[in-house]
Write an enzyme that holds these catalytic residues in place. Structure first.
Site, PDB file in Angstrom:
ATOM      1  N   VAL A  26       0.841  -1.212   0.039  1.00  0.00           N
ATOM      2  CA  VAL A  26       0.015   0.039   0.008  1.00  0.00           C
ATOM      3  C   VAL A  26       0.714   1.340  -0.064  1.00  0.00           C
ATOM      4  O   VAL A  26       0.666   2.052  -0.708  1.00  0.00           O
ATOM      5  CB  VAL A  26      -0.991   0.006   1.279  1.00  0.00           C
ATOM      6  CG1 VAL A  26      -1.753   1.434   1.267  1.00  0.00           C
ATOM      7  CG2 VAL A  26      -1.819  -1.288   1.246  1.00  0.00           C
ATOM      8  N   SER A  76      -9.369  -3.041  19.439  1.00  0.00           N
ATOM      9  CA  SER A  76      -9.838  -1.884  20.247  1.00  0.00           C
ATOM     10  C   SER A  76     -11.303  -1.841  20.566  1.00  0.00           C
ATOM     11  O   SER A  76     -12.060  -2.157  19.850  1.00  0.00           O
ATOM     12  CB  SER A  76      -9.611  -0.488  19.175  1.00  0.00           C
ATOM     13  OG  SER A  76     -10.223   0.533  19.800  1.00  0.00           O
ATOM     14  N   ASN A 106     -12.241 -10.432  10.187  1.00  0.00           N
ATOM     15  CA  ASN A 106     -13.789 -10.052  10.112  1.00  0.00           C
ATOM     16  C   ASN A 106     -13.989  -9.154  10.943  1.00  0.00           C
ATOM     17  O   ASN A 106     -14.987  -8.073  10.577  1.00  0.00           O
ATOM     18  CB  ASN A 106     -14.623 -11.295  10.490  1.00  0.00           C
ATOM     19  CG  ASN A 106     -16.025 -11.620  10.123  1.00  0.00           C
ATOM     20  OD1 ASN A 106     -16.683 -10.477  10.492  1.00  0.00           O
ATOM     21  ND2 ASN A 106     -16.252 -12.371   9.103  1.00  0.00           N
ATOM     22  N   GLY A 107     -13.725  -8.787  12.295  1.00  0.00           N
ATOM     23  CA  GLY A 107     -14.086  -7.840  13.329  1.00  0.00           C
ATOM     24  C   GLY A 107     -13.526  -6.765  12.884  1.00  0.00           C
ATOM     25  O   GLY A 107     -14.275  -5.599  13.020  1.00  0.00           O
ATOM     26  N   ASP A 131      -7.324 -16.745   9.666  1.00  0.00           N
ATOM     27  CA  ASP A 131      -8.584 -17.459   9.652  1.00  0.00           C
ATOM     28  C   ASP A 131      -9.100 -17.888   8.775  1.00  0.00           C
ATOM     29  O   ASP A 131     -10.298 -18.821   8.710  1.00  0.00           O
ATOM     30  CB  ASP A 131      -9.373 -16.673  10.931  1.00  0.00           C
ATOM     31  CG  ASP A 131      -9.027 -16.748  12.366  1.00  0.00           C
ATOM     32  OD1 ASP A 131      -8.095 -17.725  12.741  1.00  0.00           O
ATOM     33  OD2 ASP A 131      -9.405 -15.784  12.909  1.00  0.00           O
ATOM     34  N   ARG A 158       4.882 -36.178  14.561  1.00  0.00           N
ATOM     35  CA  ARG A 158       4.664 -37.482  14.138  1.00  0.00           C
ATOM     36  C   ARG A 158       5.740 -38.428  14.411  1.00  0.00           C
ATOM     37  O   ARG A 158       5.936 -39.370  14.597  1.00  0.00           O
ATOM     38  CB  ARG A 158       4.523 -37.413  12.434  1.00  0.00           C
ATOM     39  CG  ARG A 158       3.857 -38.878  11.750  1.00  0.00           C
ATOM     40  CD  ARG A 158       3.659 -38.873  10.529  1.00  0.00           C
ATOM     41  NE  ARG A 158       2.331 -38.321  10.447  1.00  0.00           N
ATOM     42  CZ  ARG A 158       1.093 -38.915  10.675  1.00  0.00           C
ATOM     43  NH1 ARG A 158       1.287 -40.006  11.071  1.00  0.00           N
ATOM     44  NH2 ARG A 158      -0.020 -38.099  10.376  1.00  0.00           N
ATOM     45  N   SER A 219       0.358 -45.608  15.817  1.00  0.00           N
ATOM     46  CA  SER A 219       0.463 -44.730  16.009  1.00  0.00           C
ATOM     47  C   SER A 219      -0.593 -43.517  15.667  1.00  0.00           C
ATOM     48  O   SER A 219      -1.319 -43.997  14.486  1.00  0.00           O
ATOM     49  CB  SER A 219       1.674 -43.914  15.889  1.00  0.00           C
ATOM     50  OG  SER A 219       1.895 -43.629  14.496  1.00  0.00           O
ATOM     51  N   GLN A 257       1.144 -20.575  15.883  1.00  0.00           N
ATOM     52  CA  GLN A 257       0.714 -20.599  14.555  1.00  0.00           C
ATOM     53  C   GLN A 257       0.710 -19.124  13.812  1.00  0.00           C
ATOM     54  O   GLN A 257       0.284 -18.972  12.528  1.00  0.00           O
ATOM     55  CB  GLN A 257      -0.977 -21.047  14.598  1.00  0.00           C
ATOM     56  CG  GLN A 257      -0.891 -22.544  15.021  1.00  0.00           C
ATOM     57  CD  GLN A 257      -2.290 -23.070  15.599  1.00  0.00           C
ATOM     58  OE1 GLN A 257      -3.232 -23.411  14.620  1.00  0.00           O
ATOM     59  NE2 GLN A 257      -2.393 -22.826  16.754  1.00  0.00           N
ATOM     60  N   ARG A 258       0.612 -18.147  14.619  1.00  0.00           N
ATOM     61  CA  ARG A 258       0.749 -16.743  14.134  1.00  0.00           C
ATOM     62  C   ARG A 258       1.802 -16.161  13.600  1.00  0.00           C
ATOM     63  O   ARG A 258       1.492 -15.734  12.429  1.00  0.00           O
ATOM     64  CB  ARG A 258       0.358 -15.883  15.474  1.00  0.00           C
ATOM     65  CG  ARG A 258      -1.312 -16.054  15.876  1.00  0.00           C
ATOM     66  CD  ARG A 258      -1.546 -14.782  16.371  1.00  0.00           C
ATOM     67  NE  ARG A 258      -3.092 -14.790  16.350  1.00  0.00           N
ATOM     68  CZ  ARG A 258      -3.788 -14.734  15.726  1.00  0.00           C
ATOM     69  NH1 ARG A 258      -3.837 -14.241  14.462  1.00  0.00           N
ATOM     70  NH2 ARG A 258      -5.397 -14.845  15.845  1.00  0.00           N
TER      71      ARG A 258
END
Lengths: 325, 325, 325, 325
Positions: A26, A76, A106-107, A131, A158, A219, A257-258
């Site tokens: 941007v 926020s 989304n939020g 997400d 694994r 397993s 995961q982030r």
């Protein structure tokens, strides 16, 4: 509508890998096309508290390969109040921001839409969330990296699962949507996935045990969508009680995961949609999200993008069932 | 002592990356030098249950870069009984195994030593454990990979910590020994480490808060050694209560720390000590562990290797303190 | 000798992963202990051209996990001249630098030593080079990361080598020293290594072919030390001519071997020796290199550190020979 | 047409990460739905030489995360001859193979199509190639992994480029198609890409130099599509001659781009299209390629899939131009 001269940019909600690539896109595409760029720190809170600085191309050098967001981010609560929105608008006017690019999930895009309904600000959304829960774009920025991170973690687990012949319940993100769990189960060759979409009437564990932990596989890895009540720990406890002969372990991937270097795909998605946001502004678009479908940039009305949960592709359940035999 | 013709090999205890490289090295160096190789599955349980097969060089092809152990592993309780040891010995005789190479950690090598005290079997240990808690070797097989895995995870978490300006408590392995936590804190640029060696008389969190989460750093990562009572969750809860102004999160790395492709260093350590084990057998050594010090293979009496906890290098506390300012 | 108040720091020669961790360690340990820190850009050229700035702890935030060097680096030819050295010294005096920490390899530390012989400057060296060619330290900063990078590359190439049943000649760094090639061959499970130390009287390829590309292995990887005359391309061409039945390919890793996130080990080495450099200055040491042996910081006279080629451990040849059967 | 009972499967052409996931998916979905699976080794050569074995679900255990192809692969010249095709068909009949799944790129699928035109064999193609040069599928199996590998390599090279302030020409695959180069340039934040689609009338280097290596950027990375005549070496040589003030280096990624653990996306693509191939057989489809568009499995007539070069999206040139300022 007056000509747009200055673009504000912020990241909001949970951080996602690729947000920096979007900020860079941007900023550079904006400057390339003659705009001024103002960077807002800490999401909507930065609008309210006037944490806003001028950005040049140098500010976004060397960030395309960095996880997180150099603009910081936050969820926020103030921005949900009338007073907060008023302050934000006052600062937007004060700083001379004509258009606002919001990178978030989304939020965050809902917040942008509501804001644009009350105040005359051109808001453009970019789908920045791991997400993948936005409508109208094949993927969101961050989803691909997170998928790769999960699969890499499960590949590691694994090794231990097979060496010790254990059952592992691995918990991944996706409180309300199971496709992170379902897709990562397919990609990691897991034996099963326990997802919210399939919890309605049947108990998934019973289903899973019924089909049988096959004799040939000593397993077993089960991917579980996080859940306040029935996450990985819940299912592990039940198996331990009902099938004490199994050696059962739990791994909760959580915040792992982030972060991390964004994948090639997330960088390209962020770059193309970031440039797309600037072009949308030039075309006079307002209150849209810029996404990608079939490798092409698309504009989605904001209300459409946040409309509802993406439908879950039940075909994926079949894929996992057939391939985990 | 009769001439040794057949070498048995097993992995025992927690799996560690590099165990496969060690299996490969013992197998190939053994065959190269004229021995037969018999592979024992599932650790000492496989000795007791006679899960023993002949191995050729092909059996160990393509495994040097795999985590876990192709021989499976277990913590055997039967092998602690007289009856278990008797059965194990009977199978060793039946299979014609003259020397036994055991790849494992402190507990597994202790088992080998006690076994060799009762029965006339040449036991050679290889230090295969991520815990680095064996004496006489600079590192154990698996430790280096685990360190890299932890640091990679913390690098990811830092993206989120900085983006959201949070305090993260990250729990790593090392119930009884803090150097995994201390060293990974240094390597990841964490702000503090909470380790068992420093818990004696002062509360570490108080110490940490006293020194102050410095004003200039709004995010902060603390590495915590796992502990039944005062792990990451314990400290996070206390900070949340006592300092509610901070946004505190926890990440427990757990089993992620075990698996994965072994690092170059672990593969070399496993290769050199694996060959060293075969040479030790050829030289008539018995009941020793093969380690490496200063890049050279060394033989350490088994009783010495398991003797006691490795001393904790308190200099590392100073390094972290000075570099995290 | 007057009390040292200000420490200058620079990186010189080829960049190595971990240099940033070393810069961070010297800066922070220096400031922690009351010194001023002056950062010199572009190696010795920056001394000559007075590219010198004050550093605070913030300047080195977030760099511990970055490859390359934020101070830039260069191989300075001017610094080899009397005039260059004079200008450098004048700037050192002008900037008030009392001690100079040089992070670099053999050539860079030689430069520091010669400079200190002519001018009264306290020079402290840190072993920053992927070549591992310094004496008195078990490893140099960058070597471990480079080894992991090479092994990761060879793991990738093996997928193709096995799928197509090809012979690959993979060229790695180490013009004058073969242990990068030899060690990475061991760690990657390569079939052979061609190194300068073994080129003296016998042709290595002949040796390699004589031993036979074994019938059971249809694919094969040979690691070759780079060489102006007989690198990977040379050997590949010869095999193609003499053994046209093989499908032969070449991969030259080149600059890929330099960059990337430093490994845990390189970061710890850089952190400990960086702090060690500051302590050496406080103890009045001069013209030494700070290294690590047996996990402990050691001071090595500069003349000793650069003394000669590290001896090649011929045991490694045996390890590869026995394990690649 | 008689009922199909036995499915043959082979991989052909250059290996691609995800081929193993595709082999696993076809095998398991086939067995799940009642088919016998016969695995053909070494591509079409294995059909001709009858290197064909029965596969069970166990044969494909633990391969979803492996690069390369366990079935081996080759570019068969014999299969282009009438005699070769006749032999292949005879073996297909002899082995009782009713349908053949071919995993490969443009050339391999063309081979399948021509074969099916002459002989009554149901051929189903899966797009297994890193080149992404098949029509009717958003991506080919292997492309995403290769993109990530290239970007990771360029991230490493950038560390050195910036530290030494050099110009790097990095050569990537794509002799006839520039989108690997163009997309990886966007994703890695490279300054320019030199691609075949843009070579027609203007010299790209002139163009690149005209626009100017900007003063603010002292280091610079240019991605170049491989080319027999004007690859990275060619452009580097020209810059060295015409602009001797720059420090210019070359890195040719070569075979590094092929192997490695497949990405999550490639594994999912391979899994879904592999199952799709079995479903296509069940539906009586013939001579189609199974691809994915918009996250849904699609059937593409083989002649369509190989029809022509995918169109190059010139928008990508604009993206790189604007974002590399």
């Amino acid at each position: 509508m007056a000509k747009i001269k200055t673009i504000g940019i912020l990241t909001s909600g949970g951080d996602a890998p690729g947000m920096n690539a979007a900020i860079r896109a941007v900023t550079r595409a904006g400057i390339y096309n003659g705009f001024n760029i103002k960077a807002v720190y800490r999401g909507y809170d930065g609008l309210i508290n006037d944490e806003i600085v001028d950005f040049t191309t140098e500010n976004v050098s060397g960030i395309i390969n960095q996880g997180g967001t150099i603009l910081k981010t936050a969820r926020s609560t103030d921005f949900m109040t009338d007073e907060g929105k008023k302050k934000a608008y006052d600062n937007i006017v004060k700083e001379g921001i004509d258009a606002l690019v919001v990178i978030g999930g989304n939020g965050s895009l809902t917040g942008a839409m509501l804001f644009a309904q009350e105040y005359d600000v051109c808001c453009i959304g970019l789908p920045g969330t791991i997400d993948n829960d936005l409508f109208g774009t094949d993927n969101t920025i961050g989803y691909d990296t997170t998928m790769n991170t999960i699969v890499e973690c499960v590949d590691r687990i694994r090794d231990t699962a097979q060496s010790h012949e254990r059952i592992f319940f691995v918990e991944v993100m996706g409180r309300d949507a199971g496709f992170l769990a379902q897709n990562s189960a397919i990609a990691s060759g897991a034996e099963a996935a326990i997802i919210p979409e399939d919890r309605t009437d049947v108990d998934q564990l019973a289903q899973f045990m019924e089909r049988g932990i096959r004799k040939s596989k000593k397993s077993c890895i089960v991917i579980v969508s996080e859940s306040p009540k029935c996450g990985a720990l819940y299912y592990a406890d039940r198996v331990k009680k009902e099938f004490p002969e199994y050696d059962v372990r739990v791994s909760i991937l959580g915040h792992l995961q982030r972060g991390g270097r964004p994948s090639a795909r997330d960088r390209i998605l962020a770059s193309c949609t970031g440039l797309g946001a600037v072009e949308a502004i030039m075309q006079g678009q307002r209150n849209i999200m810029v996404g990608m479908r079939n490798n092409e940039v698309v504009y989605v009305p904001m209300s459409e993008a946040i409309r509802s949960d993406k439908p879950f592709d039940r075909k994926l359940i079949q894929v996992l069932d057939e391939l985990s035999i």
